[in-house]
Design a protein around this motif. Sequence first.
Motif, short mmCIF file in Angstrom:
data_model
loop_
_atom_site.label_atom_id
_atom_site.label_comp_id
_atom_site.label_asym_id
_atom_site.label_seq_id
_atom_site.Cartn_x
_atom_site.Cartn_y
_atom_site.Cartn_z
N GLY A 194 0.90 -1.10 0.08
CA GLY A 194 -0.28 -0.12 0.05
C GLY A 194 0.70 1.23 -0.09
N LEU A 195 0.49 2.44 0.41
CA LEU A 195 1.06 3.52 0.51
C LEU A 195 0.94 4.28 1.84
N SER A 196 2.08 4.79 1.93
CA SER A 196 2.08 5.51 3.62
C SER A 196 1.16 6.72 3.47
N ALA A 197 0.79 7.18 4.74
CA ALA A 197 0.03 8.53 4.87
C ALA A 197 0.62 9.71 3.74
N GLN A 230 2.80 9.40 1.38
CA GLN A 230 2.68 9.35 -0.09
C GLN A 230 1.37 9.50 -0.37
N HIS A 231 0.17 8.84 0.46
CA HIS A 231 -1.09 9.18 -0.18
C HIS A 231 -1.54 10.59 -0.31
N ASP A 232 -1.07 11.42 0.55
CA ASP A 232 -1.35 12.97 0.59
C ASP A 232 -0.62 13.51 -0.61
N MET A 256 0.14 11.87 -3.22
CA MET A 256 -0.59 11.53 -4.55
C MET A 256 -1.95 12.44 -4.77
N ARG A 257 -2.76 12.63 -3.44
CA ARG A 257 -3.82 13.37 -3.66
C ARG A 257 -3.54 14.54 -3.90
N PHE A 265 -4.89 3.46 -4.86
CA PHE A 265 -5.24 5.30 -4.76
C PHE A 265 -6.39 5.55 -5.79
N SER A 320 -13.05 3.08 -4.00
CA SER A 320 -12.23 1.55 -3.88
C SER A 320 -12.71 0.74 -5.05
#
Length: 660
Positions: free
Chosen positions: A75-78, A80-82, A84-85, A111, A117
């Motif tokens: 998955g992605l870290s928080a 990385q998620h942010d 990406m967003r 993501f 999802s």
Amino acid sequence: MRSTGRLFATFAVASLVPVVALGAVVLQDYSRDAAEQGRAQGLSQAEVIAQMVVAPALNSGESSVTGGDDLSRRGLSAEQHDRMREATRLAVYNGSVQHLRLRGFSGRVIFSDDGSSSSGVPVSDPDFQAAANGERRARVITGRTQTIRVMQPMIAGATGQSVGVVEVYLPYQKIADRLQQQIETTWWRIGGGLALLYVVLATLAWLTTRSLRRYAADQRYNALHDALTGLPNRTAFRVWGQERLDQAVRDGGYGAMVLVDLNRFKEVNDTLGHHAGDELLREVSARFRAALGPDDILARLGGDEFALLMPGRDRAEAVALLEQARDRLTEEMVLDGVPLSIEASFGIALYPEHGHQLEELKQRADVAMYQGKRGTMDIVVYSGEQAAQPHQWLVVQAELRHALERDELILHYQPKVGVHDGTVRALEALVRWQHPQRGLVPPGDFLPAAEHSGLIVPLTEWVLRRALADQLGWTASGQPWAVSVNVSARNLEVAGFADLVAALLAEHGTAPDRLMLEVTETALAGDAETLVKSISELTALGVGISVDDFGAGYTSLAHLRGFPAAEIKIDRAFVKDVTHDPQSRAIVRSVIALAHGLGSRVTAEGVETAEVYRWLIDAGCDEAQGYLIGRPVPWPQVSPDFLVPVIDLAPVIDSEEVAR
């Protein structure tokens, strides 16, 4: 005209189909190329997004994604998620991306720009499988708006290995609009070019069709018309003439068929040249046309022979019209500075009186025309008693060929005597036909058929050979008589005739002055140049030339001037009446004086009475021939005893009468 129009329409339709098909193929290819160009642009844009948006976010922080990791597991870290967003929001906001998902190889959504999802494209989809294996795929999805879906392998780290799949939906409407605009522009260009090409092809087709139409018309015209005069030719006359005759049969119509032959046309060709002969034919054609009516058909059959079909004209009307045409024809014309007056012979056959088939009428008109040539009339209507003659001639000609092969011909001889002493001077060879079925056939029944074919040449050669052989027989018996043989104009026109005579004389050991060749007066009116040449060659050999039947033909005195005639024979028609017809006496005395003035001796034909014989002595005639002297018999029967009646006439005539 209608067929060529159909030909052009067929060509126009046939050429339009491939032009349209070509346009459709070109447009389809261009549309396919444009769509491919759009997909390529989508792939490039997705590649940029993956490298500039997704990859930096995945590679940030301590938990950066390295090559070989499967995003489905870690998955992605928080952070990385942010990241990406944040990056995705900016792309979506700018309108460069409609939707973006980052998925692991198992299909798990790592993501999504909208936080969903949902699995999106199934893992089994070929495009997903290809992207999972490192291959990029793009597909245009149509709906309310057009979208490009790109399945892009996600490369992370420096290893260049894929860690997942980027599922990107890019706006395609602007691209599609731009491509559509390009397609429309291209379509107008291609369509305009193809339309122009079609117009050019159609124009060429029209011009070609018109040229073909004109060429076909010219060929049809040339096939049916004479190139020199522009008149219908033999083929056209046969077709059009028979059509008129068939119509006459249906409607009960009538008319006249005429054959026309120009007199002494060959002299014009030989004297002035063929260009003058051609000009003469054109002038004659123009004069004929001017004299005819609109329904009359005039055609040139070939050479100097013409044919006329005159529907609706009876005997009198046909003759009257031809007299007008003859008068117009004989008007003087000038060719190469030489004034000429041309004459013609006309033979007429009437329909339905003489037949209703064209060839039948032509044959009978031909018989009438040649009857005119042999006589003094230039316009002759066919007479029914001659109907069987052309057919009979064909039979006679066929049988005569066999007669020559089977040696069925024989010669009879008629003596010519000196009128003052009654001694035989010569024997004239007269051919007879001992036919196996019909018995002894006189010459009048077969010589005309021979003269109208090539048979006269071998026939004359046979007569010459047999006469010279018989002459050897009577010479051996002590009789020094010359022999006379009749020859036709055809013989004199054959190249090498003089050489043949010379060869036969040498073969039999005969002196040339013991052979006399008799030529009819009418034969002298033929091809003067050829006759003079042939006769000059014969006289150079020493052979005597006799003008036979003088006075019965239409030879002018100009033909006798310079003519080397050893003998002139007065026709029996004048001789038989000298004892009671003053005009016949005047004519015979004039001919005798004329012949003596030309250095020729005179022989009277048809002497049948002692009174005529005595008158000929008084008139100064040299020789005589006829039944009084002797009938034609085989030569062994010609003897001095046979001539006793003539010799006995001598005491009746005193010396003063002989002197006169």
